[in-house]
Design a protein around this motif. Structure first.
Motif, PDB file in Angstrom:
ATOM      1  N   GLY A 197       2.923   3.291   8.924  1.00 17.06           N
ATOM      2  CA  GLY A 197       1.695   2.554   8.669  1.00 17.06           C
ATOM      3  C   GLY A 197       0.534   3.445   8.268  1.00 17.06           C
ATOM      4  N   LEU A 198       0.816   4.708   7.968  1.00 21.52           N
ATOM      5  CA  LEU A 198      -0.224   5.656   7.578  1.00 21.52           C
ATOM      6  C   LEU A 198      -0.414   5.647   6.063  1.00 21.52           C
ATOM      7  CD1 LEU A 198       0.816   8.660   9.846  1.00 21.52           C
ATOM      8  CD2 LEU A 198      -0.982   6.969  10.270  1.00 21.52           C
ATOM      9  N   VAL A 199      -1.638   5.803   5.621  1.00 22.75           N
ATOM     10  CA  VAL A 199      -1.937   5.894   4.196  1.00 22.75           C
ATOM     11  C   VAL A 199      -1.540   7.284   3.711  1.00 22.75           C
ATOM     12  CG1 VAL A 199      -3.783   5.904   2.472  1.00 22.75           C
ATOM     13  CG2 VAL A 199      -3.807   4.213   4.314  1.00 22.75           C
ATOM     14  N   VAL A 200      -0.702   7.325   2.671  1.00 25.39           N
ATOM     15  CA  VAL A 200      -0.244   8.606   2.137  1.00 25.39           C
ATOM     16  C   VAL A 200      -0.759   8.857   0.717  1.00 25.39           C
ATOM     17  CG1 VAL A 200       1.791   8.740   3.599  1.00 25.39           C
ATOM     18  CG2 VAL A 200       1.955   7.594   1.385  1.00 25.39           C
TER      19      VAL A 200
ATOM     20  N   GLY B  75      -5.123   0.847  -5.641  1.00 24.94           N
ATOM     21  CA  GLY B  75      -3.864   0.769  -4.925  1.00 24.94           C
ATOM     22  C   GLY B  75      -3.851   1.693  -3.727  1.00 24.94           C
ATOM     23  N   VAL B  76      -2.985   1.354  -2.759  1.00 27.35           N
ATOM     24  CA  VAL B  76      -2.840   2.140  -1.541  1.00 27.35           C
ATOM     25  C   VAL B  76      -1.351   2.311  -1.270  1.00 27.35           C
ATOM     26  CG1 VAL B  76      -3.269   2.208   0.953  1.00 27.35           C
ATOM     27  CG2 VAL B  76      -4.976   1.221  -0.572  1.00 27.35           C
ATOM     28  N   PHE B  77      -0.964   3.544  -0.922  1.00 30.44           N
ATOM     29  CA  PHE B  77       0.409   3.861  -0.553  1.00 30.44           C
ATOM     30  C   PHE B  77       0.473   4.037   0.959  1.00 30.44           C
ATOM     31  CE2 PHE B  77      -0.006   5.258  -4.895  1.00 30.44           C
ATOM     32  CZ  PHE B  77       1.208   4.947  -5.477  1.00 30.44           C
ATOM     33  N   GLY B  78       1.456   3.393   1.579  1.00 28.30           N
ATOM     34  CA  GLY B  78       1.637   3.529   3.019  1.00 28.30           C
ATOM     35  C   GLY B  78       3.073   3.902   3.351  1.00 28.30           C
TER      36      GLY B  78
ATOM     37  N   TRP C 138      10.827   4.872   3.091  1.00 34.10           N
ATOM     38  CA  TRP C 138      10.260   4.104   1.989  1.00 34.10           C
ATOM     39  C   TRP C 138       8.745   4.286   1.956  1.00 34.10           C
ATOM     40  CZ3 TRP C 138      12.419   0.471  -1.536  1.00 34.10           C
ATOM     41  CH2 TRP C 138      13.798   0.392  -1.477  1.00 34.10           C
ATOM     42  N   THR C 139       8.173   4.098   0.772  1.00 38.29           N
ATOM     43  CA  THR C 139       6.727   4.095   0.590  1.00 38.29           C
ATOM     44  C   THR C 139       6.348   2.744   0.000  1.00 38.29           C
ATOM     45  OG1 THR C 139       6.683   6.475   0.217  1.00 38.29           O
ATOM     46  CG2 THR C 139       4.773   5.219  -0.536  1.00 38.29           C
TER      47      THR C 139
END
Length: 150
Positions: free
Chosen positions: A75-78, A68-71, A48-49
């Motif tokens: 727990g890494l930012v993608v 916005g931020v995708f993780g 999941w993202t």
């Protein structure tokens, strides 16, 4: 408010308060500090993202932006995004932040998307299928994508 000498005194709670006090020639006293709020971040499940989005405006309406931020599950930012939107209301800004995040998720080819946002008004509008007119065309353009992802 007046101090003991009878002169006007402003209480500072924000940067805007400080600017207004200076423009009006008022003395500026610091306001009560804001209490701290501890925030816990939950990682999404494997494959999941998670998308955390927020919109903000300086005033309502005021200069506004979306981010916005995708993780991922580690727990890494993608991925991330930010966008200046011009002068708009908080409601417009929150909805636009959500839509920008969905567009970016589509671009990143996210197949399982968990979205978090802090606007109860946006969540209620989505749950009741009351998409506002200013975002309706964008909503229709991502509807197929949203139906294709978890």
């Amino acid at each position: 408010m007046q101090d003991a000498c009878g002169s006007l005194v402003g209480v500072i709670k924000s940067a805007n308060d400080l600017i207004c006090c200076r423009q009006l020639g008022l003395s500026a006293l610091p306001g009560k500090p804001l209490s701290k709020l501890e925030v816990f971040c939950c990682r999404p499940g494997f494959s999941w993202t998670k998308l955390n989005v927020d919109g903000c405006s300086s005033g309502n309406p005021g200069n506004s932006g979306a981010e916005g931020v995708f993780g991922n599950h580690k727990g890494l930012v993608v991925g991330s995004f930010k966008k200046f939107l011009g002068v708009h209301s908080n409601y417009y800004t929150e909805f636009t932040a959500l839509m920008e995040g969905i567009f970016k998720a589509k671009e990143l080819q996210v197949e399982a998307l968990w979205i978090e946002l802090d606007s109860a008004a946006v969540v209620v509008a989505l749950q009741s299928k009351s998409i506002p007119w200013f975002i309706f065309q964008d909503w229709m353009s991502v509807k197929d994508y949203l139906n294709s992802v978890s």
